[in-house]
Design a protein around this motif. Sequence first.
Motif, short mmCIF file in Angstrom:
data_model
loop_
_atom_site.label_atom_id
_atom_site.label_comp_id
_atom_site.label_asym_id
_atom_site.label_seq_id
_atom_site.Cartn_x
_atom_site.Cartn_y
_atom_site.Cartn_z
N VAL A 1 -6.41 -0.93 -12.86
CA VAL A 1 -6.64 -0.79 -11.42
C VAL A 1 -5.34 -0.99 -10.65
N TYR A 2 -4.56 -2.01 -11.01
CA TYR A 2 -3.29 -2.25 -10.32
C TYR A 2 -2.34 -1.06 -10.49
N GLN A 3 -2.32 -0.46 -11.69
CA GLN A 3 -1.48 0.72 -11.91
C GLN A 3 -1.91 1.86 -11.00
N ALA A 4 -3.21 2.03 -10.83
CA ALA A 4 -3.72 3.09 -9.96
C ALA A 4 -3.29 2.87 -8.50
N LEU A 5 -3.19 1.62 -8.10
CA LEU A 5 -2.80 1.31 -6.72
C LEU A 5 -1.29 1.33 -6.52
N GLY A 6 -0.54 1.19 -7.59
CA GLY A 6 0.92 1.30 -7.52
C GLY A 6 1.54 0.39 -6.48
N ASP A 7 2.44 0.95 -5.67
CA ASP A 7 3.19 0.17 -4.68
C ASP A 7 2.31 -0.43 -3.59
N ALA A 8 1.14 0.13 -3.36
CA ALA A 8 0.25 -0.42 -2.32
C ALA A 8 -0.09 -1.87 -2.62
N MET A 9 -0.16 -2.24 -3.90
CA MET A 9 -0.47 -3.63 -4.25
C MET A 9 0.66 -4.57 -3.85
N ARG A 10 1.87 -4.08 -3.84
CA ARG A 10 3.00 -4.94 -3.49
C ARG A 10 3.30 -4.93 -1.99
N VAL A 11 2.92 -3.85 -1.32
CA VAL A 11 3.34 -3.68 0.08
C VAL A 11 2.19 -3.84 1.07
N GLN A 12 1.09 -3.13 0.86
CA GLN A 12 0.04 -3.07 1.88
C GLN A 12 -1.17 -3.97 1.62
N VAL A 13 -1.47 -4.23 0.37
CA VAL A 13 -2.65 -5.03 0.04
C VAL A 13 -2.20 -6.46 -0.22
#
Length: 82
Positions: free
Chosen positions: A53-65
């Motif tokens: 799931v984290y791979q699917a979200l990519g950079d969004a996990m580090r920046v927006q979420v």
Amino acid sequence: MMDPKEIEAMIARGIPDARVEVRDYTGGGDHFEALVVSPSFEGKGLIEQHQLVYQALGDAMRVQVHALTLKTLTPAQYQNRR
């Protein structure tokens, strides 16, 4: 700020066979809960499932979420909990 539908779409693109439900549990656009049901999780441990799931979200996990509460299940597990 992200929309839950945007997160659902990102996960669905990364895990095409998944059923995904996401909700913003604070209303602030950065704290989410996600239910992801996928045959891709078969034979994988919880950490491996979450990594998909984290791979699917990519950079969004580090920046927006800011926070994501995950519930990952195989289709059989999902059926058994109902």
